[in-house]
Motif scaffolding. Sequence first.
Motif, PDB file in Angstrom:
ATOM      1  N   ALA A 168       3.131   4.251  -1.885  1.00 29.08           N
ATOM      2  CA  ALA A 168       2.874   5.688  -1.912  1.00 29.08           C
ATOM      3  C   ALA A 168       1.698   6.074  -1.022  1.00 29.08           C
ATOM      4  O   ALA A 168       1.634   7.194  -0.502  1.00 29.08           O
ATOM      5  CB  ALA A 168       2.601   6.154  -3.345  1.00 29.08           C
ATOM      6  N   ALA A 169       0.781   5.137  -0.816  1.00 30.64           N
ATOM      7  CA  ALA A 169      -0.376   5.436   0.030  1.00 30.64           C
ATOM      8  C   ALA A 169       0.050   5.751   1.454  1.00 30.64           C
ATOM      9  O   ALA A 169      -0.582   6.544   2.152  1.00 30.64           O
ATOM     10  CB  ALA A 169      -1.358   4.267   0.015  1.00 30.64           C
ATOM     11  N   ASP A 170       1.152   5.126   1.910  1.00 28.68           N
ATOM     12  CA  ASP A 170       1.626   5.324   3.282  1.00 28.68           C
ATOM     13  C   ASP A 170       2.642   6.449   3.410  1.00 28.68           C
ATOM     14  O   ASP A 170       2.645   7.186   4.396  1.00 28.68           O
ATOM     15  CB  ASP A 170       2.259   4.031   3.814  1.00 28.68           C
ATOM     16  CG  ASP A 170       1.237   2.911   3.956  1.00 28.68           C
ATOM     17  OD1 ASP A 170       0.075   3.223   4.284  1.00 28.68           O
ATOM     18  OD2 ASP A 170       1.594   1.745   3.728  1.00 28.68           O
ATOM     19  N   VAL A 171       3.529   6.552   2.422  1.00 35.03           N
ATOM     20  CA  VAL A 171       4.646   7.500   2.563  1.00 35.03           C
ATOM     21  C   VAL A 171       4.639   8.611   1.525  1.00 35.03           C
ATOM     22  O   VAL A 171       5.502   9.486   1.556  1.00 35.03           O
ATOM     23  CB  VAL A 171       6.001   6.748   2.513  1.00 35.03           C
ATOM     24  CG1 VAL A 171       6.084   5.726   3.620  1.00 35.03           C
ATOM     25  CG2 VAL A 171       6.225   6.096   1.145  1.00 35.03           C
ATOM     26  N   GLY A 172       3.681   8.598   0.615  1.00 35.64           N
ATOM     27  CA  GLY A 172       3.685   9.580  -0.467  1.00 35.64           C
ATOM     28  C   GLY A 172       3.617  11.011   0.011  1.00 35.64           C
ATOM     29  O   GLY A 172       4.356  11.879  -0.468  1.00 35.64           O
ATOM     30  N   VAL A 173       2.729  11.286   0.981  1.00 35.38           N
ATOM     31  CA  VAL A 173       2.602  12.647   1.498  1.00 35.38           C
ATOM     32  C   VAL A 173       3.898  13.081   2.181  1.00 35.38           C
ATOM     33  O   VAL A 173       4.341  14.221   2.031  1.00 35.38           O
ATOM     34  CB  VAL A 173       1.409  12.753   2.463  1.00 35.38           C
ATOM     35  CG1 VAL A 173       1.377  14.130   3.124  1.00 35.38           C
ATOM     36  CG2 VAL A 173       0.099  12.513   1.722  1.00 35.38           C
TER      37      VAL A 173
END
Length: 214
Positions: free
Chosen positions: A133-138
């Motif tokens: 989520a840190a990479d693709v969450g946004v």
Amino acid sequence: MRRRLIESAMIVFAQRGMGSSVIPEVIAAAGVSQGSFYNYFRTNDDLLAAVSDALSHDMVQMIEGVLADVDDPALRFATAGRLYLHLVRAYPVVARFLAATGFSLVGKKSAIYEHLPADIKEGVKRGTFDEDAADVGVDMATGAALIAVQRIANGRTAKDYPERIVRAVLRSLGVTAAGAAKLIAAPLPKLVAPPESLLKTAQQKLAALAESSS
């Protein structure tokens, strides 16, 4: 004068989208001279950035105003997402503006990018969200929000549609089914746009234009 131009630009963008130059229509809608307009803006992009900044400021201020004391990043994320989509549905001019211009705003300053990355990063740190989520969450949240705005702008949606969208995004970030259900069941503060906010003034102006043309 600048505020009047921004209100008029928001309505014109909502009606016309990102096609040809909207400057002549904005000048006409605001009832100002070309000289007055060019004292403030030069291009479509200048107008779009000004409307986006003003709208984001108002929406973030409203949403963050009720989240200041919420420490849980997952609850902040869920509540902010629900409030954002309920605001979009409550103010059709906002839905239409975002639907017409939303993809052009991705990556630029917007309500979504104000606090979302920090909440996702903290959620990963606490183990609520998956590490991915840190990479693709946004990106996941932004994509879902843009599609949700399109649906809201183009037709009626179920009363719990914002909750269903947010629950799906939470699940994609690694929240358990039970955890997501609990987060979206949390009491939701009722937001009412201040009289001077762009949401309110542009909506009133659009309603007045519709009444005068009927």
